[in-house]
Design an enzyme around this catalytic site. Structure first.
Site, PDB file in Angstrom:
ATOM      1  N   SER A 171       0.784  -1.244  -0.331  1.00 27.82           N
ATOM      2  CA  SER A 171       0.034   0.083  -0.437  1.00 27.82           C
ATOM      3  C   SER A 171       1.226   1.310   0.033  1.00 27.82           C
ATOM      4  O   SER A 171       1.880   0.914   0.265  1.00 27.82           O
ATOM      5  CB  SER A 171      -0.830   0.061   1.382  1.00 27.82           C
ATOM      6  OG  SER A 171      -1.324   1.166   1.645  1.00 27.82           O
ATOM      7  N   TYR A 225      -2.887  -1.823  10.548  1.00 28.20           N
ATOM      8  CA  TYR A 225      -2.592  -1.464   9.259  1.00 28.20           C
ATOM      9  C   TYR A 225      -1.145  -1.096   8.148  1.00 28.20           C
ATOM     10  O   TYR A 225      -0.937  -2.081   7.138  1.00 28.20           O
ATOM     11  CB  TYR A 225      -4.172  -0.543   8.227  1.00 28.20           C
ATOM     12  CG  TYR A 225      -3.057  -1.198   6.953  1.00 28.20           C
ATOM     13  CD1 TYR A 225      -3.894  -2.295   6.158  1.00 28.20           C
ATOM     14  CD2 TYR A 225      -3.502  -0.077   6.142  1.00 28.20           C
ATOM     15  CE1 TYR A 225      -4.371  -2.829   4.543  1.00 28.20           C
ATOM     16  CE2 TYR A 225      -3.823   0.523   5.193  1.00 28.20           C
ATOM     17  CZ  TYR A 225      -4.363  -1.365   4.225  1.00 28.20           C
ATOM     18  OH  TYR A 225      -4.309  -0.859   3.035  1.00 28.20           O
TER      19      TYR A 225
END
Length: 262
Positions: A140, A154
C-alpha cells in the site's frame, strides 16, 4: 509446454479479481483462495467461458494462525509447480489501537503479514530450482509512511510487506525469480467499507482509483520485473514525500487525514 499457473489470494473481489482476469487473458490457469466460494465460482465460470481458463478454487479463511501452511498443502495437491504467486488478500481497520478488538488485530496481522510471508517462503524454493518465477505482494501507499495514527496496525503491516519484498528481491538477484510490491493509494475495492475507512478525511478528500486500473499497473510491473509499483502520478509523489518531512510532522498529518469526517 503446459499452461502457466498463478496463485492468487483474495481473488473474490477488487484488485485480486481484476488480476485474475488479466492472468486468464494471458493464458494462465489459476488457483484462487478466498472465503467467499460463490464469488469465486462465478469468476471461474466467467474466465472459463471467455478464456478457457482452468480455475481451482480453495475456500478457506487464510486469516487464521498457520493458514499459510494449510493453504500451501492444498496448492501442492493441485500442482507441485506454480509460476506466479500473488499475495493480494489483506484487511484493515480504522480507529485508535486501544479501542480495537484484539481478535480483529490478530486477524489483520495473520492475514497481512504471517500468511503472506509463509506462502512466499513455501513458493520460493521451487521457483529458485526452476530458475523462474514471479511474486507480486500487494502492499500500500501506506507502507511508505512512518505510521498511521488511527490505522496503526494496518499501516505497520503494509510497511512490513514493502520492506520484506524489497529485501528478498535483493536476495533473489541472479536467480531468475523476481519480487514486486504493488503499492496503491485509495482504491475502489470494498476495502474502505470493511476497514471503516470510508468515514475518514483521507477517503473523503481523495478520488479512489478503479481496481481494474491498479491491477493492470501491478500486472504490467510484475511482468517487467519491477521492484515497486505505485499507480498514479499523485501517489508516486506521496510515496516520496515522507523523505522530505520530519516523521513527527508526517504522523500529525496522517493523524488528521485518518480522523473521522464530521
Amino acid at each position: 509446454m503446459g499452461k502457466k499457473t498463478a496463485v492468487i489470494t483474495g481473488a473474490s473481489s477488487g484488485i485480486g479479481m481484476e488480476l485474475a482476469r488479466l492472468f486468464a487473458a494471458d493464458g494462465y490457469d489459476l488457483i484462487v483462495a478466498a472465503r467467499r466460494a460463490e464469488r469465486l465460482q462465478e469468476l471461474a465460470e466467467e474466465l472459463g467461458g471467455s478464456h478457457g481458463t482452468t480455475m481451482h478454487i480453495i475456500q478457506m479463511d487464510i486469516a487464521q494462525p498457520y493458514a499459510g501452511k494449510t493453504l500451501w498443502q492444498a496448492i501442492s495437491d493441485i500442482t507441485p509447480d506454480i509460476d506466479v504467486l500473488v499475495n493480494n488478500a489483506g484487511v484493515g481497520d480504522a480507529g485508535d489501537f486501544a479501542g480495537e478488538l484484539p481478535e480483529v488485530v490478530e486477524r489483520m496481522i495473520h492475514l497481512n503479514i504471517s500468511t503472506l510471508t509463509a506462502l512466499t517462503r513455501y513458493a520460493l524454493p521451487g521457483m529458485i530450482e526452476r530458475k523462474c518465477g514471479k511474486i507480486l505482494n500487494v502492499a500500500s501507499l501506506a507502507g511508505f509512511q512512518p505510521g498511521g495514527p488511527g490505522m496503526a496496525v494496518y499501516y505497520a503491516s503494509k510497511s512490513y510487506v514493502l520492506s520484506f519484498s524489497r529485501a528478498i528481491r535483493r536476495e533473489l538477484r541472479g536467480t531468475g525469480v523476481s519480487v514486486t510490491a504493488l503499492c496503491p493509494g485509495p482504491t475502489s475495492t470494498g476495502f474502505e467499507q470493511t476497514a471503516r475507512a470510508q468515514h475518514t478525511l483521507l477517503f473523503h478528500w481523495t478520488r479512489p482509483m478503479a481496481a481494474s486500473v491498479v491491477a493492470r499497473k501491478g500486472y504490467r510491473g510484475m511482468q517487467r520485473g519491477s521492484g515497486v509499483v505505485v499507480p498514479g502520478l499523485l501517489n508516486k509523489l506521496l510515496a516520496i514525500s515522507p523523505g522530505f518531512a520530519p516523521s513527527l510532522i508526517a504522523l500529525e498529518i496522517n493523524r488528521f487525514l485518518l480522523s473521522e469526517r464530521r
